[in-house]
Design an enzyme around this catalytic site. Structure first.
Site, short mmCIF file in Angstrom:
data_model
loop_
_atom_site.label_atom_id
_atom_site.label_comp_id
_atom_site.label_asym_id
_atom_site.label_seq_id
_atom_site.Cartn_x
_atom_site.Cartn_y
_atom_site.Cartn_z
N HIS A 49 0.82 -1.21 -0.09
CA HIS A 49 -0.01 -0.02 0.17
C HIS A 49 0.82 1.43 0.18
CE1 HIS A 49 -3.40 -2.67 1.25
NE2 HIS A 49 -2.45 -3.27 2.08
N SER A 65 16.17 20.66 -16.17
CA SER A 65 15.07 21.58 -16.56
C SER A 65 15.49 22.70 -17.24
CB SER A 65 14.12 21.97 -15.00
OG SER A 65 13.55 23.05 -15.25
N LYS A 124 17.09 20.87 -11.05
CA LYS A 124 16.40 19.71 -11.19
C LYS A 124 17.42 18.49 -12.01
CE LYS A 124 12.67 18.74 -10.76
NZ LYS A 124 11.63 19.19 -11.54
N GLU A 168 10.45 7.75 -16.90
CA GLU A 168 9.21 8.25 -17.08
C GLU A 168 8.65 7.83 -18.46
OE1 GLU A 168 8.66 12.16 -15.48
OE2 GLU A 168 10.76 12.21 -15.64
#
Ligand code: ARG
Length: 465
Positions: free
Chosen positions: A160, A287, A293, A300
């Site tokens: 979970h 970024s 970043k 992804e």
């Protein structure tokens, strides 16, 4: 035949050529040209068979085969002109061959594009399965390498997405090895099912000509382990069956789902919140706005591309559902999704195999995450069970201890023993031994468990494979 239009191979009964839009909707050469090596292989075998049964002469066979080799060499050199007016890879190659070799007009004897494309694709599936399998093997090897490096890195395992019980990072990674090993068996099954020759099925009902199906099957390597030729047993099934397409796309979708879950774990693990791993610069991006970043783009994109793999499977299932037997032109749309599934699957597998060697585990952050003694609450239950306390009762007792620890804002293993002893008589002073992390892990020593010996054995097992 209309002026200036090329003669389609089926053009005999037509007084007018196809409309421009018909050509655009009908052409498949833009995507099936990649079948050229398999189409040439199939046609060479067909010529060999036609000569074998005496339909063409040996000289005609040799001329056809040499012509096909020359065409393939041109294709491979990027010098072949693919003409959309000739619809597909089959007609492009046959027409080019006919211009060079007069005997090529006999090549399509006892053959239809329906059994031809079915044959090409079965040859392609056998090739594609080998490629996917090699990429799967490389991912497995890279996961086993990383597991080897992270056997002593202990992290919380999650259910979970809540911290559950400690495991080694190696055990977590080896879970994916099990998945990819199963994917290998799925890919092997696709290859096996593709290994049956449909040539000789004609358009739908075979042929009256004295062909030798076993001969051509052998020529093309459609043979079993004993070298016996394997040929399809129903001509109508053979030209309309797309099971291998669906099975292949399904195996790729399964790989995609596994890769997507792995990607998600690495995305989480590389976040500041987790901080379990650092990803290599080569597989991350910055970024354009925020200088600090470092984004896990490769993972992804793997997660994103896996959606395409699921979509391709869905597309094929939907396309075949409700199609009457046998061949329908709808089936020409079967190739873009399988080619895409193949390309994307190999790409994302190769990305993972290339990225994992650069992953660094942050042992400190992992140790901090796993430091909460409550992660070993179940081990306290086991301690009580070993003292003959019924499991349900033991679970309740430890629940009370966890409640107390929250109430006193004191870590579970630092609760004052007087308070602990009040909760259950079986809780001896040695109850805190249950919180020894390495002992706790070592006790999980049965097959499939995260104990270090088990994990090491599993690593050795995969290494040997
Ligand atoms: N390009 C076609 C396909 O991919 C080959 C088969 C054509 N057959 C036909 N009856 N028009 O399906």
């Amino acid at each position: 035949m209309a002026e200036g239009k090329k003669q389609a191979t089926w053009g005999g009964r037509f007084s007018e050529g196809p409309a421009e839009l018909m050509l655009r909707i009908g052409e498949s050469v833009s995507f099936d040209q990649r079948l050229a090596p398999f189409d040439v292989q199939g046609s060479k075998a067909q010529a060999a068979m036609l000569a074998h049964v005496g339909i063409i002469t040996d000289e005609e066979r040799d001329a056809i085969q040499a012509g096909l080799d020359a065409i393939l060499a041109k294709v491979e050199a990027g010098e072949f002109f693919w003409d959309p007016e000739l619809e597909d890879v089959h007609m492009n190659i046959e027409q080019a061959l006919t211009q060079e070799v007069p005997a090529a007009a006999k090549l399509h004897t006892a053959r239809s594009r329906n059994d031809q494309v079915a044959t090409d694709m079965r040859l392609w599936f056998k090739y594609a399965c080998d490629e996917v399998d090699a990429s799967l093997a490389a991912v497995i090897a890279s996961l086993v390498d990383l597991a080897e490096r992270t056997q002593t890195v202990i992290i919380p395992g999650y259910t979970h997405l809540q911290r559950a019980q400690p495991v080694s990072m190696a055990h977590h990674l080896l879970a994916y090895v099990e998945m990819f090993a199963r994917d290998r068996t799925r890919i092997a099954a696709v290859k096996e099912q593709a290994n049956v020759c449909p040539l000789g099925s004609g358009a739908i009902a075979g042929t009256t000509l004295p062909i030798d199906r076993e001969f051509v099957a052998k020529e093309l390597g459609f043979v079993d382990a004993q070298g016996r030729p394997q040929v399809t047993q129903n001509s109508m099934d053979a030209v309309s069956d797309r099971d291998s397409f669906i099975q292949f796309a399904s195996a790729c979708a399964s790989i995609g789902v596994h890769l997507s879950r792995l990607a998600e774990d690495f995305i989480l693990w590389s976040s500041a919140e987790f901080g379990f791993v650092k990803l290599p610069d080569a597989f991350t991006t910055g970024s354009s706005l925020m200088p600090q970043k470092k984004n896990p783009d490769a993972f992804e994109l793997i997660r994103g591309k896996s959606a395409r793999l699921t979509g391709n499977l869905q597309m094929l299932l939907t396309m075949v559902k409700g199609l009457p037997l046998t061949y329908n032109r709808d089936l020409q749309e079967d190739k873009p999704p399988v080619f895409d599934s193949f390309d994307q699957t190999v790409l994302i597998l190769d990305c993972v195999a290339a990225c994992l060697p650069g992953v660094q585990a942050d042992a400190k952050r992992c140790a901090a995450a796993v430091a909460d003694p409550a992660l070993l609450a179940t081990d306290v239950v086991d301690y009580l069970v070993k003292k003959a306390v019924p499991f349900r009762e033991a679970h309740h007792v430890v629940g009370a201890l966890v409640g107390l620890s929250e109430q006193l804002e004191t870590p579970l293993n630092e609760l004052p023993y007087e308070e602990v002893a009040k909760i259950h008589a079986a809780l001896g002073a040695d109850w805190v031994d249950a919180f020894d992390l390495s002992k706790a892990l070592a006790a999980r020593d049965k097959p499939g468990m995260p104990g270090p010996d088990q994990v090491a054995a599993r690593i050795a097992h995969w290494r040997q494979k």
